[in-house]
Design a protein around this motif. Structure first.
Motif, mmCIF file in Angstrom:
data_model
loop_
_atom_site.group_PDB
_atom_site.id
_atom_site.type_symbol
_atom_site.label_atom_id
_atom_site.label_comp_id
_atom_site.label_asym_id
_atom_site.label_seq_id
_atom_site.Cartn_x
_atom_site.Cartn_y
_atom_site.Cartn_z
ATOM 1 N N GLY A 1 34.346 31.406 46.944
ATOM 2 C CA GLY A 1 34.859 31.735 45.621
ATOM 3 C C GLY A 1 34.578 30.689 44.565
ATOM 4 O O GLY A 1 35.362 30.527 43.634
ATOM 5 N N TRP B 1 40.792 36.565 44.071
ATOM 6 C CA TRP B 1 39.745 35.980 43.225
ATOM 7 C C TRP B 1 38.687 35.260 44.057
ATOM 8 O O TRP B 1 37.517 35.227 43.683
ATOM 9 C CB TRP B 1 40.366 35.025 42.197
ATOM 10 C CG TRP B 1 41.068 33.838 42.780
ATOM 11 C CD1 TRP B 1 42.386 33.725 43.052
ATOM 12 C CD2 TRP B 1 40.478 32.594 43.196
ATOM 13 N NE1 TRP B 1 42.671 32.494 43.598
ATOM 14 C CE2 TRP B 1 41.517 31.784 43.695
ATOM 15 C CE3 TRP B 1 39.176 32.091 43.192
ATOM 16 C CZ2 TRP B 1 41.294 30.503 44.182
ATOM 17 C CZ3 TRP B 1 38.952 30.806 43.676
ATOM 18 C CH2 TRP B 1 39.999 30.033 44.157
ATOM 19 N N ALA B 2 39.107 34.696 45.189
ATOM 20 C CA ALA B 2 38.163 33.958 46.024
ATOM 21 C C ALA B 2 37.195 34.879 46.751
ATOM 22 O O ALA B 2 36.149 34.423 47.222
ATOM 23 C CB ALA B 2 38.921 33.092 47.029
ATOM 24 N N ARG C 1 34.554 36.487 38.291
ATOM 25 C CA ARG C 1 35.602 35.475 38.249
ATOM 26 C C ARG C 1 35.111 34.286 37.430
ATOM 27 O O ARG C 1 33.904 34.080 37.252
ATOM 28 C CB ARG C 1 35.969 35.010 39.669
ATOM 29 C CG ARG C 1 34.849 34.270 40.349
ATOM 30 C CD ARG C 1 35.264 33.492 41.580
ATOM 31 N NE ARG C 1 34.079 32.824 42.072
ATOM 32 C CZ ARG C 1 33.237 33.344 42.942
ATOM 33 N NH1 ARG C 1 33.483 34.524 43.478
ATOM 34 N NH2 ARG C 1 32.145 32.684 43.305
#
Length: 266
Positions: free
Chosen positions: A129, A150-151, A158
């Motif tokens: 990420g 998000w990772a 992102r």
């Protein structure tokens, strides 16, 4: 409000402290992947949980995180040379691989086996990420890699950044879950902030400075609801997540889709 003893218990995170031992059971965001952009690039200083460390990416692209100070004469490995699959101390040339093994001692006799007895403190690292994560706890208790949403997203979905905030992590994290302060600390820039401008919620944040908090436990932490008056028949709610051990998620404003959050890493 905390007593002095409670505060000390919660904010000290060195290796032999209760919170230090707890935090070392998690994968820790250590630095941005872009800070080690390519094999054999310059090493980077990293301070985590009271430990001074050096991160590097070796010739094969493997990631290493070592104690900053060489086992020989405690010279800083920040000034070392990243070369041929190892970080070489600039003082006497002792060289360490990403696992902390001493792989070369140019100042020793050629038949010396002394290097096999030297082990620099080292922590495993993984890139995910856009972040380099490390695990600093007992190897036998190492958990699965983090799967925060998000990772797991692709690079185009992102944005990750890093900053240094000169408070202890608990003060910062408490601010991240405190919707009340928004009515005061941020009231004069809400309308200018691109993430907040043009949203109806701004007027509720300014008008009702006494939100009512409701907290529910979740599997990984807490869900915190802050309720403000919107009209005689409606409330305005903002929902914030706190996830063990130090993540806070900020709800989006209006039609602004990005979901923001912080990792408050000591």
């Amino acid at each position: 409000m905390l007593t002095q003893d409670q505060n000390t218990l919660l904010v000290q995170t060195g290796p032999d402290t209760p919170m230090g031992r707890l935090f070392r059971r998690y994968w820790i965001p250590a630095l941005l992947a872009e800070e080690l952009p390519e094999p054999d690039c310059a090493p980077v200083r990293v301070k985590l949980l009271g430990e001074q460390l050096i991160a590097f990416r070796d010739t094969q692209g493997r990631l290493g995180l070592l104690d900053e100070f060489c086992s020989h004469r405690t010279a800083s490995l920040y000034f070392g040379r990243n070369e041929d699959c190892g970080l070489r101390c600039a003082y006497h040339g002792w060289k360490y691989d990403v696992e902390g093994n001493c792989v070369d001692m140019p100042s020793e006799p050629e038949d010396s086996k002394f290097k096999s007895r030297i082990k620099q403190k080292a922590y495993p690292c993984v890139e995910r990420g856009g972040v380099i994560w490390t695990y600093m706890g007992p190897p036998e208790l190492k958990p699965e890699l983090p799967e925060l949403e998000w990772a797991m997203l692709g690079d185009g979905h992102r944005f990750v950044s890093k900053r240094l905030q000169e408070t202890n992590y608990l003060q910062a994290m408490e601010g991240g879950i405190d919707s009340s302060h928004v009515s005061f600390a941020h009231r004069f820039n809400l309308d200018d902030d691109p993430m907040h401008s043009g949203t109806e919620g701004n007027k509720y944040l300014k008008a009702d400075t006494r939100p009512k908090f409701e907290v529910a436990e979740s599997n990984g932490g807490l869900v915190i609801g802050a309720r403000r008056n919107a009209s005689e028949e409606e409330y305005y709610w903002r929902i914030t997540q706190w996830i063990m051990p130090w993540y806070t998620i900020i709800p989006p404003f209006g039609t602004h889709n990005p979901l923001g959050g912080h990792a408050w890493v000591p």
